[in-house]
Every structure is written in structure tokens, then in C-alpha cells.
Design an enzyme around this catalytic site. Structure first.
Site, PDB file in Angstrom:
ATOM      1  N   GLU A  39      17.822  53.881  57.568  1.00  0.00           N
ATOM      2  CA  GLU A  39      17.812  55.168  56.867  1.00  0.00           C
ATOM      3  C   GLU A  39      18.886  55.219  55.787  1.00  0.00           C
ATOM      4  O   GLU A  39      19.266  56.282  55.325  1.00  0.00           O
ATOM      5  CB  GLU A  39      18.005  56.315  57.858  1.00  0.00           C
ATOM      6  CG  GLU A  39      19.356  56.365  58.538  1.00  0.00           C
ATOM      7  CD  GLU A  39      19.422  55.545  59.815  1.00  0.00           C
ATOM      8  OE1 GLU A  39      20.292  55.832  60.655  1.00  0.00           O
ATOM      9  OE2 GLU A  39      18.599  54.611  59.969  1.00  0.00           O
TER      10      GLU A  39
ATOM     11  N   ASP B 173      23.181  57.907  53.570  1.00  0.00           N
ATOM     12  CA  ASP B 173      22.532  57.745  54.869  1.00  0.00           C
ATOM     13  C   ASP B 173      21.973  59.100  55.313  1.00  0.00           C
ATOM     14  O   ASP B 173      22.680  60.120  55.259  1.00  0.00           O
ATOM     15  CB  ASP B 173      23.567  57.229  55.882  1.00  0.00           C
ATOM     16  CG  ASP B 173      22.956  56.911  57.225  1.00  0.00           C
ATOM     17  OD1 ASP B 173      22.702  55.722  57.475  1.00  0.00           O
ATOM     18  OD2 ASP B 173      22.745  57.847  58.019  1.00  0.00           O
TER      19      ASP B 173
END
Length: 325
Positions: A242, A200
Site C-alpha cells: 500500500e 502509505d
């Protein structure tokens, strides 16, 4: 009868109101989880935003909802994609019928030619007229058949492209959530051990808030390209928002950690600047969690949870690091 807990409902509605979110079923569900199951992956994703003092936006709620499989809660599907595929199937059937009709016309020509053979032999004056008519019918049938087969070929190619698009993330070109789940299911069915790494981008929300979503998209593509360059030929996908995933057909978690660390160091070497001002943006980094799955489909879900927990630990320990489960 158990008492109904209206207080939780009131708090959930207050959360939505404070963040200026409409009380849709999706928003209500995520707000409820954020308030009363904050340790869950969805709860942590929301808390990471609101704990920094930001108001969570609708597009962020949508991203979190999609990333953690929220669509499955309501049985949502990609209607546009389904309608498109249905339309193409209909057109293929229709064109197949046209091709069949053209073939029937060609067969009819052969039968008529046989029937006219005696007349052609006995009446030479009509021979040229008969042959000319037969040739014209044959050419028309052949033309319709050729055109039908061309359109069928084009539609088949379009269907294949649509099928590929349905498994590809539009922004990064990586495999999307649907393709990832298919790949993991295939490995589970084959009994292949697999190392699953979730990573992430660190402080990605602040990038979007400070520089805008166009810059955020460039960051996403940069991270995706870095993972591709370092982690191929292993399977790489965009898990959602993301967050990315790397799947290795291996039982070596340490190798998975080392591979993601290599990608993380490669990303840190890259200088990312704003196009408009050439201003350096500083370090772009990601955190990751790595876990091993061995077994059937149930192992995938358990391992994803373990990788997510390791990712959360990496975030809480300072970010920009890869940890094993």
C-alpha cells in the site's frame, strides 16, 4: 568460539508458529527482523500489523518482503519473465534464419534465370515452362519472406510489450519497484537533485480485513489515480503493498510536501462506497515522508531511508499528514 544463541532461533520459530507461518527462509528472516530489529522498515511494517492484535498472513509477509527488496537477499528473479523473453529471442533468431533462407532462394532464382537465359533464347518451346517455374519459385520465396518478416514484427512488438509489463505494476498501472529503481539510478548518474516522497495508505490492513481484498484493490487504484491526477508530470510508482512513491527532479523539499498535501486533500474529498450496499467507507487517507537526494546512487538509499523515517513519524503523530525529513 562464540556461543551460538539458540534462544533467538527458538523465539523466531515460536513467532512463526503463533502466526501459523511455515518456517521458510523468507518467513524466518522476516520473523527474526520483527523480533530483534523492530526499528527497521521491515520490523516496523510487521509490528504495525501484529501490534493491532492481528495474525500476520502469508500474503502480507510476501508483500513486505517484496516492498523492502527482500528478493535481493536470495537473488530471486522473475523466472517466468526471463523464460518468456528467452523464448521470444529464440523465435526471433529462428525467424531471422527463415528470412535469410527466403532471401537465398530469391538469389538462387536470379542465378538460375541467368543460367537458363541461353536455353530460353534457343528453345522457344520451353520458354513458357521455364518462366512459369521461375515465377512459382519466386512467389514461394517471396511468400516465405513476407510471412517471416510479419512474424518477426509481431514478436518484436510482443517483446516490447513484455519489457514494458516488466516495469509496470499490474494492478495500478504505475511504475513498479524495478522501474522506480532504474529511474532513481538514472537521475543519480546524471547528477540530478531529486525530491523523493514515500506515502502509505493509512490503516489499509483494516480495509482488507473488514471488506476483503477486492475492495482493498479498489482503494489502491483510487489512491494511485489521485496521485497521478495531482502529481503528474512527476514520476509516480507503486513502491510495494500500500506504499507509493513520487520523485520530483527538484531540490525543493517544501514543494514536494505541498504537492503531496494537495493529493492528500484531493483524496479526502472523494466519497468511497461499497458497490454491493452503497455503504460509505469513511475517510481514505495516506501519510507521507519527503526527503532530498543530491549525489550518486548512495544518496538514493540514504534518502529513501530518510523519507521512510519521516513517513513513520507521520504515522506515529496521528496519520493523514505529510512530513519533511
Amino acid at each position: 568460539m562464540a556461543a551460538v544463541d539458540f534462544e533467538k532461533g527458538d523465539k523466531t520459530m515460536a513467532f512463526l508458529k503463533s502466526h501459523r507461518l511455515p518456517p521458510s527462509p523468507q518467513n524466518y528472516t522476516l520473523a527474526y527482523i520483527a523480533l530483534f530489529d523492530s526499528g527497521s522498515p521491515i520490523g516496523r511494517a510487521i509490528q504495525e500489523i501484529v501490534d493491532e492484535g492481528y495474525r500476520i498472513k502469508q500474503e502480507e509477509v510476501d508483500t513486505i518482503f517484496d516492498r523492502h527488496g527482500g528478493a535481493a537477499i536470495y537473488g530471486l528473479t522473475d523466472k517466468a519473465q526471463g523464460q518468456r523473453a528467452a523464448h521470444l529471442r529464440h523465435q526471433t533468431i529462428k525467424l531471422g534464419e527463415l528470412a535469410s533462407s527466403a532471401a537465398d532462394a530469391t538469389g538462387a532464382f536470379a542465378r538460375e534465370l541467368t543460367q537458363e537465359a541461353d536455353h530460353m533464347a534457343s528453345d522457344s518451346a520451353n520458354t513458357l515452362s521455364i518462366v512459369g517455374r521461375m515465377i512459382e519459385q519466386s512467389q514461394q520465396a517471396q511468400g516465405r519472406l513476407t510471412e517471416a518478416m510479419r512474424e518477426v514484427k509481431e514478436l518484436r512488438e510482443e517483446l516490447e510489450a513484455a519489457r514494458n509489463d516488466a516495469h509496470r505494476d499490474e494492478l495500478t498501472g504505475l511504475a513498479n519497484r524495478r522501474a522506480i529503481e532504474v529511474h532513481l539510478a538514472e537521475l543519480a548518474e546524471a547528477g540530478e537533485p531529486r525530491v523523493i516522497a514515500l506515502c502509505d495508505i493509512d490503516k489499509f490492513k483494516s480495509v482488507n480485513d473488514r471488506y476483503g481484498h477486492s475492495v482493498g484493490d479498489r482503494v489502491l487504484k483510487l489512491v494511485a489515480k489521485t496521485l497521478e491526477d495531482i502529481c503528474r508530470p512527476h514520476f509516480i510508482g507503486r513502491w510495494g503493498g500500500e506504499e507509493f512513491i513520487v520523485v520530483m527532479q527538484s531540490d525543493n523539499v517544501e514543494a514536494g510536501v505541498n504537492l503531496l498535501d494537495l493529493a492528500r486533500h484531493e483524496l479526502a474529498r472523494k466519497e468511497f462506497k461499497l458497490r454491493e450496499t452503497d455503504e460509505p467507507m469513511g475517510l481514505i487517507s495516506f501519510s507521507g515522508g519527503v526527503a532530498l537526494a543530491a549525489g550518486g546512487a548512495d544518496a538514493n538509499a540514504a534518502t529513501l531511508k530518510q523519507a521512510d523515517q519521516a513517513l513513520y513519524r507521520a504515522k506515529s503523530e496521528g496519520r493523514n499528514r505529510i512530513l519533511p525529513a
